[in-house]
Structure formats: structure tokens, C-alpha cells
Design a protein around this motif. Structure first.
Motif, mmCIF file in Angstrom:
data_model
loop_
_atom_site.group_PDB
_atom_site.id
_atom_site.type_symbol
_atom_site.label_atom_id
_atom_site.label_comp_id
_atom_site.label_asym_id
_atom_site.label_seq_id
_atom_site.Cartn_x
_atom_site.Cartn_y
_atom_site.Cartn_z
ATOM 1 N N LEU A 172 0.691 -1.053 0.101
ATOM 2 C CA LEU A 172 -0.005 -0.125 0.002
ATOM 3 C C LEU A 172 1.037 1.246 -0.172
ATOM 4 C CD1 LEU A 172 -2.601 1.460 0.031
ATOM 5 C CD2 LEU A 172 -2.829 1.298 2.559
ATOM 6 N N PRO A 173 1.797 1.242 0.898
ATOM 7 C CA PRO A 173 2.588 2.527 0.699
ATOM 8 C C PRO A 173 3.297 2.999 -0.505
ATOM 9 C CG PRO A 173 3.087 1.469 2.956
ATOM 10 C CD PRO A 173 2.300 0.630 2.014
ATOM 11 N N ALA A 183 -7.148 -6.814 4.033
ATOM 12 C CA ALA A 183 -5.530 -7.220 3.893
ATOM 13 C C ALA A 183 -4.755 -5.929 4.029
ATOM 14 C CB ALA A 183 -5.312 -7.847 2.597
ATOM 15 N N TYR A 184 -5.733 -4.706 4.174
ATOM 16 C CA TYR A 184 -4.767 -3.303 3.998
ATOM 17 C C TYR A 184 -5.239 -2.811 5.190
ATOM 18 C CZ TYR A 184 -4.439 -4.203 -1.176
ATOM 19 O OH TYR A 184 -4.065 -4.620 -2.267
ATOM 20 N N SER A 185 -5.690 -3.444 6.283
ATOM 21 C CA SER A 185 -5.953 -2.801 7.633
ATOM 22 C C SER A 185 -4.883 -3.367 8.573
ATOM 23 C CB SER A 185 -7.372 -3.238 8.013
ATOM 24 O OG SER A 185 -7.456 -4.795 8.258
ATOM 25 N N ALA A 241 -10.833 0.026 5.332
ATOM 26 C CA ALA A 241 -10.621 -1.430 5.297
ATOM 27 C C ALA A 241 -11.138 -2.009 6.507
ATOM 28 C CB ALA A 241 -9.098 -1.370 5.004
ATOM 29 N N LYS A 242 -11.858 -3.121 6.439
ATOM 30 C CA LYS A 242 -12.516 -3.732 7.534
ATOM 31 C C LYS A 242 -11.258 -4.404 8.582
ATOM 32 C CE LYS A 242 -16.047 -6.866 8.995
ATOM 33 N NZ LYS A 242 -16.823 -7.922 8.532
ATOM 34 N N ILE A 279 -4.517 -9.301 11.576
ATOM 35 C CA ILE A 279 -3.392 -8.575 11.079
ATOM 36 C C ILE A 279 -3.331 -7.103 11.477
ATOM 37 C CG2 ILE A 279 -3.513 -9.766 8.711
ATOM 38 C CD1 ILE A 279 -5.188 -7.651 7.724
ATOM 39 N N THR A 280 -4.269 -6.784 12.503
ATOM 40 C CA THR A 280 -4.299 -5.596 13.128
ATOM 41 C C THR A 280 -3.964 -5.751 14.689
ATOM 42 O OG1 THR A 280 -6.749 -5.874 13.577
ATOM 43 C CG2 THR A 280 -6.134 -4.675 11.769
#
Length: 485
Positions: free
Chosen positions: A287-288, A309-311, A330-331, A336-337
Motif C-alpha cells: 500500500l505505501p 488485507a490493507y488494515s 478497510a475492515k 493483521i491488526t
């Protein structure tokens, strides 16, 4: 030697284009939309300007490759069609009576002229600047996702690829003339690649002996594709080696061998950035760089829209950076969070399978949650890997303890870590922006089903980047045309 060859060719027959190529023809509209002179400027240093034989215009060679992508045809077919298709000749800036190139020239152009060019960022940047110039992009959001492309060499061996292509050719022939079944050479029953090559050559010879049959487009295209595979197999002797491709996972039970293309797209469906990686890479860490490329291309971004996947924690921090202040729509996913976890740069989360993937590309086979679900106490998700694979893995010295009966990877979950993001998920703004995410799924489908991006046409990540550049350039031009008309 290279001259200014992108100038229009004047001919007594050029007036035919006005009569034959309609105003609403796609290729005419693309020619009127964009000036391809930037290709000449980009590739100028790849040519000798004062010595050697006169080279074909790089602009025209690039346009040949673009036609291949637009119509998903082979080198041989795109050159042949440019002999008689007036819209092709018009697009290529050819006079109606002008001779075409030899198809082998396209291979040389790809290898010698485009090899070191950053074609992916060049072509995306060009279309984005064109969209900005025409005031198409109004939103300040980008939608992100990754789409997978199968390696050319997988899941089939060279033998299986040859058999599949010969099968498609026979099927095309039978749809025209079923009586050909009795004339076909005997199929190769052995498992030897050399025998299959001999069978394919015999099949080619038989089809080509029937001039009327091999000129039928459906048969001819399949015949040319078989010829390309036979030639490539003879040069490399195997199609099953693609050193840059890796195994990725679409779900727990579904995997693929190939590449991922990570995309960023505006709400107007203009792709603003792309990064091609091998198939095992995670989506979130890209993402970055997608954000930076989009901003470098002139896109103002205040919101990123993606799936769970982006959270990840690092992406959510974009909200607190003073120079970014990016909302992440993003949920949240507890896997992953979470906060700090061991080896977080080596173990990637696969959202589709809801499992982690180890550094060697093996996906976990099960997971279990431990700890009480109470406020103030931490729970842990433990992911278990197939220890039999660990025992023979090339990375076992740094990852697996010899003699261990299990191999697991644990992730701590802090219940209060993302209260701000959880509150954001309840807002109307979040729900409205999340409703746009489907658009990138449709764009992925267009790339794959219309422009052949579902499978690599050549081995190696460099060739995959070139294929992606042309496919994305094509869909962006088509989208700009639609929005401007």
C-alpha cells in the motif's frame, strides 16, 4: 540508425482512411486522444542515431504491441492483420500500400529496446496525466487490490502445454470439417517431450497442407499459437521453469503459481499505480508504494479503500502522519491488526485463506485461539504448519527446530488497540466509501478476461511488468475515451 520516423507517411491513397475507417472506430479515437511521441523520446537512447541500417520507428513498434494487447492476438496475427485491416494501418501511421514488418522484429524490439525501460510507470503516468488534463478525476480516493496472473509455465509441463494447444487446434478444425478426424496423425501416447514435439510438427504440416482450412481465422490463430509454443519449447526445451514466479494462495484449498499485480485506482476507474511481485507476496505491505506512485502521478489522496488485507497496523498509521492524514477504509481483522509480533516482516497474512504464509511460501493448515475473551486480557491466535514440510524445507535452519513435533506461529490480539478505527467503521463516510470497492474487482476482470492478463505470455517478472504496462495502458485509454465521450 534511427530517424524521425514517426512523421505521417504521405500517399496518394491516404484519402481511403477517411472513407473506410469510421469516426467512432476505437483505434481512430485512440490516435486522436494521445500523442505517442513520448515513446520515441523515451527510447531514443536505445538506438544509434548515425550508424547502421535504418530501424523501424519505435512508435510504430510500440503500437504493434499495443494492438496485440487490445485484441489479444499473437505476433504473427497482429502483423498479418495489419496487411489488410485499414484501421490497423491507420493506427500504425502506415500508407495503405506500405509493407509490414517481419513478426520476429517484435521479439527483438521487446528484448533490445524495452528491456530496461520502466514501461509500467511511464505508461500509467502518461494516462493519469491525460485524465487530469481532461478534468476526469474528481475524487480524492484510491481503491487498492491485487490480482493474480498464472505463470506461463504453470500448472503445466512443456508436454502438457503442447498437448493443450494441439487439442485446441484440433477442436477448431473439427468445428469446420469433421471429416478431418480420419486424416489426423496418431496422437503421441508416450510421456516423452521429443515425441510430442514431433507430433505437433506433423499436425502443423497437415493443417498447412490444406490452404483453404488454414486461412480460416479460428483455425489460423490456434495454429499460430501452437507454432509459437513449439518454437519456444525447442529453444528452451522446457516451459516449466519460471524462476521469478512463486506459489500464492487464493484460499485455504486454492493456490496458484505465478505473479501478483497490486493496483491502485480512482473512483473514476483510472488506474494510478501498479506494482508487480511474485505470487506469494502479501497485499497490505504494498500500500505505501502504491500511494506514493499515485501521488507522484498527480493524484490527491485523502482516502484509501481496500479489503481487510490493507488494515494492518503500519497502514492504519497513515491516518496519524501529519504529511498524509489518510483514512483507511478497510475492515479490521484481528489477525493483521494486532500489535508487535515476532518475525512480522517474514510471515505474511493471506486474507482469502485467513491464514499466515511462512517465508518459504507454505500456508498454515489450521489455527486455534487461546486465552479468555475479556477486556484487558490478551488473546492469541496460533497458526500451525505442516511439520513434514518444515523438515525438508530449504529455510529450516532459520525457522524450524530440529526434532520439533509442531511448527506454529502466534499472533497476540489486543482488544483495545484499534478503537479509533472501529469507531470510524461505524460512520456514514466509511460505508459510502466502502461501497466503491467493487469497481476494482470489475477492473481486474477486464484485465484478465478481455486483455489476457490472467496468464503471463512470457517467463520472468520483467516480461510480466511489460505485459502489465500494456494491459493497464489499454484499459486506461479505453476508460478515458468513455468518460470524455
Amino acid at each position: 540508425m534511427l530517424a524521425q520516423q514517426q512523421k505521417l507517411q504521405f500517399s496518394a491513397f491516404s484519402g481511403l482512411y477517411a472513407l473506410i475507417v469510421p469516426k467512432d472506430n476505437l483505434l481512430r479515437k485512440i490516435s486522436e486522444l494521445i500523442d505517442f511521441a513520448f515513446i520515441y523520446e523515451e527510447l531514443l537512447d536505445k538506438y544509434c542515431l548515425n550508424n547502421g541500417r535504418m530501424a523501424e520507428s519505435p512508435v510504430r513498434m510500440f503500437k504493434y504491441l499495443l494492438l496485440k494487447t487490445i485484441y489479444t492476438i499473437s505476433d504473427v496475427d497482429v502483423v498479418e492483420r495489419s496487411m489488410y485491416d485499414m484501421s490497423f494501418k491507420y493506427f500504425l501511421d502506415m500508407s495503405p500500400e506500405e509493407a509490414v514488418i517481419n513478426p520476429s522484429s517484435l521479439t527483438k524490439f521487446r528484448k533490445l529496446r524495452l528491456k530496461d525501460a520502466d514501461l509500467l510507470n511511464l505508461l500509467i503516468g502518461k494516462t493519469v496525466s491525460l485524465a487530469i488534463e481532461k478534468d476526469i478525476i474528481k475524487s480524492r480516493s484510491i481503491i487498492v487490490d491485487a490480482t493474480h496472473s498464472l505463470s506461463r509455465s504453470n500448472p503445466y509441463s512443456a508436454l502438457e502445454v503442447l498437448r493443450e494447444r494441439s487439442k485446441l487446434l484440433r477442436k477448431a478444425v473439427y468445428s469446420i470439417d469433421e471429416d478431418m478426424k480420419g486424416r489426423m496423425p496418431e496422437k503421441n501416447a508416450s510421456g516423452e517431450l521429443a515425441d510430442e514435439l514431433a507430433y505437433c510438427k506433423e499436425l502443423e504440416k497437415l493443417i498447412e497442407s490444406d490452404q483453404a482450412l488454414c486461412l480460416i481465422p479460428a483455425v489460423k490463430q490456434k495454429l499460430n499459437l501452437l507454432k509459437e509454443i513449439v518454437e519456444d519449447t525447442q529453444e528452451n526445451y522446457t516451459l516449466s521453469k519460471d524462476r521469478d514466479a512463486r506459489t500464492g494462495h487464493k484460499s485455504v484449498d486454492s493456490k496458484f503459481f505465478g505473479y501478483k499485480t497490486h493496483l491502485a485506482m480512482t473512483e473514476e476507474r483510472i488506474i494510478t499505480a501498479a506494482v508487480v511481485t511474485s505470487g506469494e507476496k502479501g497485499d497490505g505491505p504494498e500500500l505505501p508504494i502504491l500511494l506514493k506512485i499515485s501521488q507522484d502521478n498527480g493524484i490527491q489522496v485523502d482516502t484509501v479503500i481496500g479489503d481487510s488485507a490493507y488494515s494492518g497496523k503500519e497502514n492504519l498509521k497513515l491516518k496519524d502522519k501529519s504529511d498524509q492524514n489518510i483514512n483507511i477504509v478497510a475492515k479490521l481483522n484481528p489477525s493483521i491488526t494486532q500489535g508487535f509480533r515476532k518475525d512480522e516482516d517474514r510471515f505474511d497474512y493471506n486474507k482469502a485463506a485467513d491464514m499466515f504464509v511462512c517465508p518459504a511460501g507454505h500456508i498454515a493448515i489450521r489455527k486455534a485461539r487461546q486465552g479468555e475473551k475479556n477486556v484487558g486480557k490478551n488473546q492469541v491466535d496460533t497458526y500451525y504448519f505442516d511439520v513434514e514440510k518444515c523438515k525438508i524445507c530449504s529455510l529450516k535452519d532459520s525457522c524450524y527446530k530440529t526434532g520439533a513435533k509442531t511448527k506454529s506461529y502466534s499472533v497476540s490480539i489486543k482488544s483495545s488497540l484499534h478503537k479509533g478505527q472501529m469507531a470510524f467503521q461505524q460512520t456514514e463516510y466509511y460505508r459510502e466509501k466502502a461501497s466503491h470497492r467493487y469497481k476494482i474487482e470489475a477492473k481486474n476482470s477486464e484485465l484478465k478476461n478481455v486483455h489476457g492478463y490472467g496468464r503471463a505470455i512470457s517467463n520472468g517478472i520483467t516480461n510480466m511488468q511489460m505485459q502489465g504496462a500494456l494491459a493497464i495502458f489499454t484499459v486506461n485509454l479505453k476508460r478515458i475515451l468513455k468518460l470524455t465521450t
